[in-house]
Design a protein around this motif. Structure first.
Motif, PDB file in Angstrom:
ATOM      1  N   ASN A 135       0.826  -1.199   0.000  1.00  0.00           N
ATOM      2  CA  ASN A 135       0.000   0.000   0.000  1.00  0.00           C
ATOM      3  C   ASN A 135       0.867   1.259   0.000  1.00  0.00           C
ATOM      4  O   ASN A 135       0.552   2.256  -0.666  1.00  0.00           O
ATOM      5  CB  ASN A 135      -0.930  -0.005   1.213  1.00  0.00           C
ATOM      6  CG  ASN A 135      -2.166   0.842   0.988  1.00  0.00           C
ATOM      7  OD1 ASN A 135      -2.780   0.805  -0.071  1.00  0.00           O
ATOM      8  ND2 ASN A 135      -2.545   1.612   1.989  1.00  0.00           N
ATOM      9  N   THR A 136       1.983   1.215   0.722  1.00  0.00           N
ATOM     10  CA  THR A 136       2.903   2.350   0.732  1.00  0.00           C
ATOM     11  C   THR A 136       3.561   2.520  -0.626  1.00  0.00           C
ATOM     12  O   THR A 136       3.762   3.649  -1.101  1.00  0.00           O
ATOM     13  CB  THR A 136       3.978   2.159   1.813  1.00  0.00           C
ATOM     14  OG1 THR A 136       3.348   1.884   3.071  1.00  0.00           O
ATOM     15  CG2 THR A 136       4.831   3.407   1.958  1.00  0.00           C
ATOM     16  N   TRP A 361       7.243   7.214   9.353  1.00  0.00           N
ATOM     17  CA  TRP A 361       5.942   7.685   9.853  1.00  0.00           C
ATOM     18  C   TRP A 361       5.051   6.504  10.235  1.00  0.00           C
ATOM     19  O   TRP A 361       4.421   6.506  11.300  1.00  0.00           O
ATOM     20  CB  TRP A 361       5.254   8.534   8.776  1.00  0.00           C
ATOM     21  CG  TRP A 361       3.803   8.741   9.066  1.00  0.00           C
ATOM     22  CD1 TRP A 361       3.239   9.680   9.891  1.00  0.00           C
ATOM     23  CD2 TRP A 361       2.718   7.959   8.565  1.00  0.00           C
ATOM     24  NE1 TRP A 361       1.870   9.526   9.933  1.00  0.00           N
ATOM     25  CE2 TRP A 361       1.526   8.472   9.124  1.00  0.00           C
ATOM     26  CE3 TRP A 361       2.622   6.869   7.689  1.00  0.00           C
ATOM     27  CZ2 TRP A 361       0.263   7.949   8.845  1.00  0.00           C
ATOM     28  CZ3 TRP A 361       1.368   6.339   7.403  1.00  0.00           C
ATOM     29  CH2 TRP A 361       0.212   6.879   7.978  1.00  0.00           C
ATOM     30  N   ASP A 362       5.012   5.495   9.369  1.00  0.00           N
ATOM     31  CA  ASP A 362       4.171   4.325   9.610  1.00  0.00           C
ATOM     32  C   ASP A 362       4.589   3.607  10.890  1.00  0.00           C
ATOM     33  O   ASP A 362       3.762   3.315  11.769  1.00  0.00           O
ATOM     34  CB  ASP A 362       4.284   3.380   8.409  1.00  0.00           C
ATOM     35  CG  ASP A 362       3.397   2.155   8.519  1.00  0.00           C
ATOM     36  OD1 ASP A 362       2.521   2.125   9.404  1.00  0.00           O
ATOM     37  OD2 ASP A 362       3.562   1.221   7.712  1.00  0.00           O
ATOM     38  N   LEU A 363       5.879   3.330  11.024  1.00  0.00           N
ATOM     39  CA  LEU A 363       6.366   2.597  12.192  1.00  0.00           C
ATOM     40  C   LEU A 363       6.190   3.393  13.477  1.00  0.00           C
ATOM     41  O   LEU A 363       5.887   2.828  14.535  1.00  0.00           O
ATOM     42  CB  LEU A 363       7.840   2.237  11.999  1.00  0.00           C
ATOM     43  CG  LEU A 363       8.149   1.245  10.871  1.00  0.00           C
ATOM     44  CD1 LEU A 363       9.657   1.106  10.689  1.00  0.00           C
ATOM     45  CD2 LEU A 363       7.507  -0.109  11.138  1.00  0.00           C
ATOM     46  N   ASP A 364       6.389   4.703  13.400  1.00  0.00           N
ATOM     47  CA  ASP A 364       6.253   5.544  14.592  1.00  0.00           C
ATOM     48  C   ASP A 364       4.801   5.753  14.996  1.00  0.00           C
ATOM     49  O   ASP A 364       4.497   5.928  16.180  1.00  0.00           O
ATOM     50  CB  ASP A 364       6.897   6.915  14.349  1.00  0.00           C
ATOM     51  CG  ASP A 364       8.415   6.843  14.288  1.00  0.00           C
ATOM     52  OD1 ASP A 364       8.966   5.765  14.595  1.00  0.00           O
ATOM     53  OD2 ASP A 364       9.036   7.855  13.918  1.00  0.00           O
ATOM     54  N   THR A 365       3.902   5.709  14.026  1.00  0.00           N
ATOM     55  CA  THR A 365       2.505   6.105  14.265  1.00  0.00           C
ATOM     56  C   THR A 365       1.588   4.943  14.600  1.00  0.00           C
ATOM     57  O   THR A 365       0.774   5.025  15.528  1.00  0.00           O
ATOM     58  CB  THR A 365       1.957   6.845  13.030  1.00  0.00           C
ATOM     59  OG1 THR A 365       2.787   7.974  12.746  1.00  0.00           O
ATOM     60  CG2 THR A 365       0.528   7.308  13.260  1.00  0.00           C
ATOM     61  N   ASN A 366       1.702   3.860  13.833  1.00  0.00           N
ATOM     62  CA  ASN A 366       0.744   2.760  13.974  1.00  0.00           C
ATOM     63  C   ASN A 366       1.202   1.759  15.040  1.00  0.00           C
ATOM     64  O   ASN A 366       2.339   1.294  15.014  1.00  0.00           O
ATOM     65  CB  ASN A 366       0.567   2.049  12.630  1.00  0.00           C
ATOM     66  CG  ASN A 366      -0.175   2.910  11.637  1.00  0.00           C
ATOM     67  OD1 ASN A 366      -1.222   3.468  11.959  1.00  0.00           O
ATOM     68  ND2 ASN A 366       0.354   3.039  10.439  1.00  0.00           N
ATOM     69  N   VAL A 367       0.291   1.460  15.952  1.00  0.00           N
ATOM     70  CA  VAL A 367       0.600   0.552  17.045  1.00  0.00           C
ATOM     71  C   VAL A 367       0.718  -0.882  16.523  1.00  0.00           C
ATOM     72  O   VAL A 367       0.014  -1.280  15.584  1.00  0.00           O
ATOM     73  CB  VAL A 367      -0.491   0.641  18.140  1.00  0.00           C
ATOM     74  CG1 VAL A 367      -1.823   0.094  17.638  1.00  0.00           C
ATOM     75  CG2 VAL A 367      -0.061  -0.082  19.408  1.00  0.00           C
ATOM     76  N   GLY A 368       1.613  -1.652  17.107  1.00  0.00           N
ATOM     77  CA  GLY A 368       1.740  -3.055  16.741  1.00  0.00           C
ATOM     78  C   GLY A 368       0.493  -3.840  17.135  1.00  0.00           C
ATOM     79  O   GLY A 368      -0.135  -3.566  18.168  1.00  0.00           O
ATOM     80  N   ARG A 369       0.134  -4.850  16.329  1.00  0.00           N
ATOM     81  CA  ARG A 369      -1.117  -5.573  16.558  1.00  0.00           C
ATOM     82  C   ARG A 369      -0.935  -6.874  17.328  1.00  0.00           C
ATOM     83  O   ARG A 369      -1.897  -7.456  17.802  1.00  0.00           O
ATOM     84  CB  ARG A 369      -1.792  -5.864  15.211  1.00  0.00           C
ATOM     85  CG  ARG A 369      -2.257  -4.600  14.514  1.00  0.00           C
ATOM     86  CD  ARG A 369      -2.772  -4.901  13.126  1.00  0.00           C
ATOM     87  NE  ARG A 369      -1.682  -5.362  12.258  1.00  0.00           N
ATOM     88  CZ  ARG A 369      -1.877  -6.069  11.145  1.00  0.00           C
ATOM     89  NH1 ARG A 369      -3.092  -6.423  10.779  1.00  0.00           N
ATOM     90  NH2 ARG A 369      -0.851  -6.441  10.408  1.00  0.00           N
TER      91      ARG A 369
END
Length: 389
Positions: A135-136, A361-369
């Motif tokens: 998607n990125t 940005w993605d790694l810093d922003t989105n919480v791990g699931r």
């Protein structure tokens, strides 16, 4: 014939031509511009014959049919796309030539299948993509300069096509093996199937690589022509029969962690379409991209479970040491290809610049699931294969 009769006949022809031109203008200017009748004024629906690069039973062919249906429905039947499976007109790897020449009006496949035409096409899905997911990578294509680079790339090989990358794929498995892969050296000497720049990647890891279309992989494994292979996802792999020839699947890999599909049109035929229809086609690409991603989550997860429960497949997580080796080999491949091919270098540099900020940005922003999943379901992740003594 008398001079008077000749003059009357000439006047009649002039009037006839004038009436035809007048009627054409009233109908929207058809037939007088020199463009194909597909452009304007055509009575009845415009039809297009397409081919996918997938076997008819594969979910990927279903995705191609899904896109065609969206276009057919959104145009109210004014454009009708018929999609044939791989091999109906040309072999899967010859799709680009067939669409470019007009043998086919369009098609559905992946850009890496054209790797033999231009190695830089492999960067649209067949590489570690500098940490980007599919998607990125599509975000880079639409907003980071990727579209302009792809247009330039196709022009460099005189491909008469209009390309629409779409449909972000999940990370693809390392592949199907006779026994679990525990270290990078386990790849050495294997007769292995992959495509695109992954050919260079797995060759660099010591495999003897054979690029085959999807429908030919399992028969080759069954006859012993391949020791191992990768294709794509739980649904496709199951439908194509991988569990019949192997019970070991290694999950996670960097060789194709950011791939997407490609919708191709013959450029001459696409440009001749009315502007409204061209716009509908482009928006249908975006609609199909979202729908494909949602359908994939539903279907792939079901088949992932069923392969474990019904087909008795054992899934293992690819060890970090193997993933690290992939990155190291790709660095070598990228350096070599960039030195040989200016377009490869230009695209790689563009992707790297976009990934540097987008992935951070993605790694810093989105919480791990994983934490939330384990909290609710108490399930451990797939375990890495145990190291051999």
């Amino acid at each position: 014939m008398s001079n008077q009769e000749k003059a009357q006949e000439q006047n009649s022809k002039k009037l006839s031509r004038r009436n035809i031109l007048k009627a054409a203008v009233m109908a929207g200017g058809a037939a007088v511009t020199g463009f194909p009748m597909i452009a304007r004024g055509q009575t009845g629906p415009i039809t297009m014959r397409w081919q996918s690069t997938w076997p008819q039973k594969d979910i990927f062919h279903e995705f191609a049919l899904d896109y065609a249906k969206k276009v057919n429905d959104m145009t109210g039947g004014d454009l009708k796309i018929e999609v044939l499976p791989a091999g109906a007109v040309v072999p899967a790897f010859q799709l680009l030539d067939a669409v470019s020449k007009g043998t086919l009006d369009g098609g559905h496949g992946v850009l890496v299948y054209h790797y033999g035409k231009q190695t830089a096409l492999a960067l649209f899905g067949s590489s570690p993509a500098y940490g980007m997911d599919a998607n990125t990578l599509l975000a880079w294509y639409k907003y980071g300069g990727g579209k302009q680079l792809l247009d330039k790339l196709y022009k460099s090989i005189n491909a008469n096509v209009v390309s629409f990358p779409y449909g972000p794929m999940p990370t693809q498995p390392l592949g199907w093996f006779k026994k679990p892969v525990t270290k990078a050296d386990d790849i050495k000497g294997l007769k292995f199937r992959t495509v695109g720049i992954s050919i260079d990647l797995f060759s660099g890891m010591g495999a003897a690589v054979n690029a085959l279309p999807g429908g030919e992989i399992v028969p080759a494994m069954d006859r012993g022509l391949l020791d191992a292979a990768e294709f794509n996802n739980a649904s496709s792999d199951r439908i194509l029969g991988f569990p019949d020839v192997s019970k070991v699947c290694m999950l996670q890999s960097y060789h194709q962690n950011a791939e997407q599909f490609e919708i191709l049109f013959n450029k001459t035929k696409f440009d001749a379409l009315p502007a409204k229809m061209r716009a509908t086609i482009e928006y249908a690409v975006e609609a199909a991209s979202a729908d494909m991603a949602w359908k994939a989550i539903d279907r792939y997860s079901k088949d992932y479970v069923e392969m474990q429960t019904k087909d008795k497949v054992r899934f293992y997580r690819t060890p970090d040491s193997v993933l690290q080796r992939q990155l190291e080999i790709f660095d070598q491949v990228e350096k070599k290809k960039s030195a040989e091919n200016p377009m490869f270098k230009e695209i790689a540099e563009s992707q790297r610049a976009f990934a540097a900020r987008a992935v951070k940005w993605d790694l810093d922003t989105n919480v791990g699931r994983r934490l939330a999943y384990n909290y609710y379901f108490g399930k451990a992740p797939a375990k890495p294969a145990a190291k051999k003594s």
